[in-house]
Scaffold this motif. Structure first.
Motif, PDB file in Angstrom:
ATOM      1  N   ILE A   1      22.563  36.807  39.995  1.00 55.85           N
ATOM      2  CA  ILE A   1      22.696  35.470  39.979  1.00 55.85           C
ATOM      3  C   ILE A   1      23.427  34.824  38.733  1.00 55.85           C
ATOM      4  O   ILE A   1      24.517  33.996  38.730  1.00 55.85           O
ATOM      5  N   PHE A   2      22.714  35.740  37.865  1.00 59.05           N
ATOM      6  CA  PHE A   2      23.653  35.262  36.470  1.00 59.05           C
ATOM      7  C   PHE A   2      24.230  36.121  36.047  1.00 59.05           C
ATOM      8  O   PHE A   2      25.293  35.603  35.228  1.00 59.05           O
TER       9      PHE A   2
ATOM     10  N   ALA B   1      17.869  30.141  45.486  1.00 61.32           N
ATOM     11  CA  ALA B   1      17.626  31.456  45.527  1.00 61.32           C
ATOM     12  C   ALA B   1      15.588  30.832  45.694  1.00 61.32           C
ATOM     13  O   ALA B   1      15.162  31.873  45.818  1.00 61.32           O
ATOM     14  N   VAL B   2      15.254  30.929  44.733  1.00 62.49           N
ATOM     15  CA  VAL B   2      14.070  30.565  43.966  1.00 62.49           C
ATOM     16  C   VAL B   2      13.374  30.202  45.391  1.00 62.49           C
ATOM     17  O   VAL B   2      12.638  30.208  45.729  1.00 62.49           O
TER      18      VAL B   2
ATOM     19  N   THR C   1      24.805  36.478  47.556  1.00 59.58           N
ATOM     20  CA  THR C   1      26.082  35.724  48.677  1.00 59.58           C
ATOM     21  C   THR C   1      26.039  33.932  48.878  1.00 59.58           C
ATOM     22  O   THR C   1      26.726  33.144  48.799  1.00 59.58           O
ATOM     23  N   ASP C   2      24.271  33.898  49.556  1.00 56.24           N
ATOM     24  CA  ASP C   2      23.538  33.020  50.619  1.00 56.24           C
ATOM     25  C   ASP C   2      23.801  31.604  49.568  1.00 56.24           C
ATOM     26  O   ASP C   2      24.033  30.795  48.998  1.00 56.24           O
ATOM     27  N   SER C   3      23.144  32.283  48.116  1.00 57.26           N
ATOM     28  CA  SER C   3      22.640  30.788  46.659  1.00 57.26           C
ATOM     29  C   SER C   3      24.131  31.010  46.680  1.00 57.26           C
ATOM     30  O   SER C   3      24.117  29.481  46.103  1.00 57.26           O
TER      31      SER C   3
ATOM     32  N   ILE D   1      25.824  26.179  47.066  1.00 50.35           N
ATOM     33  CA  ILE D   1      26.053  25.683  45.948  1.00 50.35           C
ATOM     34  C   ILE D   1      27.672  25.707  45.388  1.00 50.35           C
ATOM     35  O   ILE D   1      28.502  24.942  44.520  1.00 50.35           O
ATOM     36  N   LYS D   2      28.153  25.647  46.187  1.00 52.32           N
ATOM     37  CA  LYS D   2      29.675  25.403  45.982  1.00 52.32           C
ATOM     38  C   LYS D   2      30.480  24.264  45.555  1.00 52.32           C
ATOM     39  O   LYS D   2      31.767  24.122  44.651  1.00 52.32           O
ATOM     40  N   ASN D   3      29.921  23.256  46.202  1.00 49.81           N
ATOM     41  CA  ASN D   3      30.383  21.832  46.139  1.00 49.81           C
ATOM     42  C   ASN D   3      29.259  21.319  45.088  1.00 49.81           C
ATOM     43  O   ASN D   3      28.840  19.899  45.291  1.00 49.81           O
TER      44      ASN D   3
END
Length: 271
Positions: free
Chosen positions: A31-32, A87-88, A100-102, A106-108
């Protein structure tokens, strides 16, 4: 429901942080890494377009690339932090979590997180300029602003206000957590950068700007690795602090338990 959803001591919070990080290492590092890979690529391209000399045009070109890197870093930081919070949250509440789900959730939120980070950064910076202590107090007050922004979808001001309310009475342990991760971040960064500086024959990160491009790229890669390894830890920790404060002050564990118990009843109820 996970057994960790109860009031936790500072030691238990840190243990839970490192346990989640270790158990889901690939998830959090990925993710990072994904957003920051774009930053690394941009910085390497910027190095390739650098021209020797000290002309005015070179100065403007360097400034343009630098501002581009700063803006891209802000987007990458906002995306990685927001996705890590998601994710946390999923992992902590025993829900499925994936890279992918994470990011999809948060795209918006990215623009809002950038605005929140800028607001907090400017105000904290002013606090440090006038006096060190107010700056530190503001850091502790607003440490939960990003988890609140992402998980509760609040505005910038509301996120900062709610963070101040949730952290009230427990800011000493937030200071301890911040101090630990700042020291850890600096330590890992130095550990990765020192061999490069020694091999390049320089004694500071600023001197690296004047050596061959290969050493500068190596330094950028070292910074990237450091961010990917240490970056998730503070976000994990403060996401857990967010839930811990809600458990302590709002009985969130009971709310979640009741909603879990009510869900099957609602599903089986006649239409």
């Amino acid at each position: 429901m996970t057994t960790a959803l109860r009031p936790l001591s500072t030691g238990e919070l840190l243990d839970r942080t490192f346990s989640l990080y270790r158990t889901h290492f690939v998830l959090f590092v990925a993710i990072f890494a994904l957003p920051h890979l774009a930053v690394l690529a941009f910085q390497c391209v910027a190095l390739a377009f650098q021209t020797p000399g000290a002309s005015l045009s070179r100065l403007f070109t360097t400034l343009a690339w630098s501002w581009g890197a700063i803006l891209l870093s802000m987007v990458a930081s906002a995306a990685s932090q927001a996705a890590t919070v998601i994710a946390v949250s999923n992992v902590h509440l025993d829900r499925p979590a994936s890279v992918t789900d994470s990011f999809s959730k948060i795209k918006n939120q990215i623009a809002g997180v950038i605005g929140l980070s800028l607001a907090v950064g400017i105000l904290v910076g002013l606090g440090f300029i006038f006096l060190i202590v107010p700056g530190i107090l503001l850091v502790m007050m607003w440490s939960l602003a990003i988890p609140i922004k992402v998980l509760e979808n609040k505005g910038v001001g509301d996120s900062m206000t709610r963070s101040s309310e949730l952290t009230k009475g427990n800011r000493s342990r937030i200071f301890v957590i911040w101090l630990l991760f700042v020291v850890l971040s600096i330590g890992v960064s130095l550990l990765l950068r020192w061999p490069i500086e020694i091999a390049a024959g320089v004694h500071s990160i600023f001197a690296l700007q004047r050596v061959a491009a290969e050493w500068q790229v190596a330094s950028l890669v070292a910074t990237f690795v450091s961010e990917c390894l240490v970056g998730p830890l503070a976000t994990i920790a403060f996401s857990l602090v967010y839930y811990d404060e809600r458990v302590r002050k709002e009985a969130f564990d009971l709310q979640l338990m009741m909603s879990t118990l009510d869900a099957p009843a609602l599903q089986s109820a006649p239409a």
